[in-house]
Design a protein around this motif. Structure first.
Motif, short mmCIF file in Angstrom:
data_model
loop_
_atom_site.label_atom_id
_atom_site.label_comp_id
_atom_site.label_asym_id
_atom_site.label_seq_id
_atom_site.Cartn_x
_atom_site.Cartn_y
_atom_site.Cartn_z
N ASN A 105 1.06 -1.08 0.05
CA ASN A 105 0.28 0.12 -0.01
C ASN A 105 0.73 1.23 -0.31
OD1 ASN A 105 -2.94 -0.04 0.39
ND2 ASN A 105 -2.30 -2.16 1.20
N ALA A 106 2.06 1.40 0.66
CA ALA A 106 2.93 2.24 0.78
C ALA A 106 3.56 2.77 -0.86
CB ALA A 106 3.50 2.35 1.97
N ALA A 107 3.78 1.81 -1.39
CA ALA A 107 4.41 1.37 -2.33
C ALA A 107 3.19 2.66 -3.48
CB ALA A 107 4.98 0.62 -2.72
N LEU A 108 2.49 1.90 -3.53
CA LEU A 108 1.32 2.27 -4.22
C LEU A 108 1.61 3.74 -4.49
CD1 LEU A 108 -1.32 -0.99 -4.04
CD2 LEU A 108 -0.10 0.03 -6.42
N ALA A 109 1.48 3.97 -3.28
CA ALA A 109 1.28 5.87 -2.53
C ALA A 109 2.11 6.41 -3.17
CB ALA A 109 0.85 6.16 -1.46
N ILE A 110 3.28 5.66 -3.49
CA ILE A 110 5.21 6.80 -4.13
C ILE A 110 4.72 6.44 -5.20
CG2 ILE A 110 7.41 5.56 -3.96
CD1 ILE A 110 7.28 4.59 -0.64
N ALA A 111 3.59 4.80 -6.22
CA ALA A 111 4.49 5.34 -7.16
C ALA A 111 2.91 5.77 -7.92
CB ALA A 111 3.78 3.68 -7.51
N ALA A 112 2.32 6.37 -7.09
CA ALA A 112 1.18 7.05 -7.66
C ALA A 112 2.05 8.94 -7.63
CB ALA A 112 -0.27 7.66 -6.97
N GLY A 127 14.35 1.25 -4.64
CA GLY A 127 13.27 2.17 -4.60
C GLY A 127 12.60 2.45 -3.74
N TRP A 128 11.23 2.01 -4.23
CA TRP A 128 9.97 2.41 -3.79
C TRP A 128 9.75 1.42 -2.32
CZ3 TRP A 128 6.58 1.35 -8.50
CH2 TRP A 128 6.70 2.87 -9.67
N ARG A 129 10.35 0.68 -2.59
CA ARG A 129 10.78 -0.20 -1.40
C ARG A 129 11.07 -0.24 0.34
NH1 ARG A 129 10.15 -5.79 -1.04
NH2 ARG A 129 10.54 -6.78 1.75
N ALA A 130 12.54 0.84 -0.52
CA ALA A 130 13.55 1.19 0.98
C ALA A 130 12.80 2.82 1.10
CB ALA A 130 15.03 2.25 0.38
N GLU A 131 12.17 3.29 0.53
CA GLU A 131 11.02 4.39 1.13
C GLU A 131 10.11 4.21 1.69
OE1 GLU A 131 8.69 8.41 -0.56
OE2 GLU A 131 10.52 7.94 -2.33
N ALA A 132 9.05 3.22 1.41
CA ALA A 132 7.98 2.32 1.93
C ALA A 132 8.30 1.71 3.20
CB ALA A 132 7.28 1.52 1.20
N GLU A 133 9.40 1.48 2.72
CA GLU A 133 10.06 1.31 4.98
C GLU A 133 9.56 2.02 5.91
OE1 GLU A 133 11.64 -4.08 3.26
OE2 GLU A 133 12.49 -1.55 3.46
N ALA A 134 10.63 2.79 4.92
CA ALA A 134 11.20 4.03 5.77
C ALA A 134 9.72 5.08 6.33
CB ALA A 134 12.28 5.15 4.83
N LEU A 135 8.73 4.70 5.62
CA LEU A 135 8.02 5.97 6.15
C LEU A 135 6.92 4.88 7.46
CD1 LEU A 135 5.72 8.25 5.42
CD2 LEU A 135 4.54 5.86 3.41
N LEU A 136 6.85 3.91 6.74
CA LEU A 136 6.18 2.94 7.89
C LEU A 136 6.99 2.57 9.54
CD1 LEU A 136 4.88 -0.17 5.60
CD2 LEU A 136 3.34 1.42 6.19
N ASP A 137 8.52 3.26 9.37
CA ASP A 137 8.63 2.54 10.41
C ASP A 137 8.52 4.08 11.53
OD1 ASP A 137 10.25 0.86 10.25
OD2 ASP A 137 11.99 0.91 9.33
#
Length: 256
Positions: A105-112, A127-137
Motif C-alpha cells: 500500500n505504501a509503495a503504491l502511494a509512492i508510485a502514484a 527504491g520504492w521499497r526502501a522509501e516505503a519501509e522508512a515511511l512505515l517505520d
C-alpha cells in the motif's frame, strides 16, 4: 532594522457557500489556515465539516466564495490536480487496498506520486521499497509491513491510511475523523504518532474530530462549525470553555 513580515495563510477560504436543497452546508465560511499549525474542526453531525474538506480537495465545488492555497485559487481543480499542488487528505474510512500488504500500500502511494506505476511495473522495486519501509517505520508500522491491510486493527489501519497520504509529500493534510472507529485505549497513541510524524515533516494539518480530549491536547486552534457557519475560533482552552460551545456543540457530540 526592517519589521518582520506578517505570516501569510497557507490556505484561505472566503465567503464559501454551498447548499443541498434547503440545507446550507456552507453559509459564508471564512477561514485561514496558518503554516505549521494543527487546526481542529468540531461541531455536530451535519454542520458542514466534511463539506469544507470536500470543497477544499476538489470533491465538491462551492456555489460561491473562494479557496486559495499559497495565494492561488483551487476552484475548478480536480482532486488529483489539488494533490499535485501539495494538499493531501484522508477519509473517515481508511482507503486501503485490503488485499495488499501494508508495505505494498505504501509503495503504491509512492508510485502514484511518481506517476510511474502500471500493472506491468514491479511495485516493490528497490527504491520504492526502501522509501516505503522508512515511511512505515516513522509511523510505527514496520512490524506489520508484511501483513495484509485487512488484518490490521483500526488504529493501525488509520495510521497506514495517513501514511499513504504522507507518501504524496503534502504540505497541507486534511484528515476527516482520524480517530473514528479507533478503540479508546488507542486514540491518544494514534494521534501522538500522527502529530509527531507530521510536525517532523513540516506538514500543516486540519482535522475533523469528535473527541474533545484529543482536540484539547493536540490542536493549536479550534474552529467550531454549526449549521454551515463558524461560530467560534481560537485556542482550544478558550473555545472548549465557552458556555455556548459546551452546551450546543460538545453536549450534542456527547449524545450523538
Amino acid at each position: 532594522m526592517s519589521a518582520t513580515a506578517p505570516l501569510r495563510p497557507l490556505l484561505s477560504a472566503r465567503s464559501l457557500r454551498l447548499a443541498f436543497g434547503g440545507v446550507k452546508a456552507a453559509d459564508g465560511i471564512d477561514l485561514d489556515v496558518m503554516p505549521g499549525e494543527f487546526l481542529a474542526i468540531i461541531g455536530p453531525n451535519g454542520a458542514g465539516k466534511t463539506t469544507f474538506i470536500n470543497m477544499t480537495t476538489g470533491y465538491l465545488r462551492p456555489q460561491g466564495g473562494s479557496i486559495d492555497y499559497e495565494g492561488r485559487s483551487l476552484l475548478g481543480l480536480r482532486p488529483r490536480a489539488i494533490v499535485r499542488r501539495g494538499i493531501g487528505r484522508s477519509f473517515q474510512l481508511p482507503q486501503l487496498f485490503t488485499e495488499h500488504t501494508v508495505l505494498e500500500n505504501a509503495a503504491l502511494a509512492i508510485a502514484a506520486r511518481a506517476g510511474l506505476w502500471s500493472p506491468l511495473t514491479p511495485l516493490l522495486r528497490p527504491g520504492w521499497r526502501a522509501e516505503a519501509e522508512a515511511l512505515l517505520d516513522r509511523f510505527g508500522l514496520g512490524a506489520v509491513a508484511g501483513a495484509r491491510a485487512d488484518a490490521l486493527n483500526e488504529g493501525a489501519r488509520k495510521l497506514a491510511d495517513i501514511a499513504m497520504a504522507v507518501a504524496l509529500n503534502p504540505r497541507l493534510l486534511l484528515m476527516d475523523e482520524p480517530t473514528s472507529g479507533v478503540a479508546a485505549s488507542e486514540k491518544m497513541g494514534v494521534v501522538e504518532t500522527l502529530v509527531r510524524v507530521l510536525r517532523q515533516a513540516g506538514v500543516t494539518a486540519v482535522f475533523v474530530e469528535h473527541d474533545m480530549d484529543v482536540v484539547a491536547r493536540f490542536a493549536d486552534r479550534v474552529a467550531v462549525w454549526s449549521q454551515g457557519r463558524i461560530v467560534a475560533l481560537g485556542p482550544p482552552q478558550q473555545v472548549l470553555a465557552d458556555p455556548v460551545v459546551r452546551r450546543e456543540v460538545i453536549g450534542i457530540e456527547a449524545h450523538a
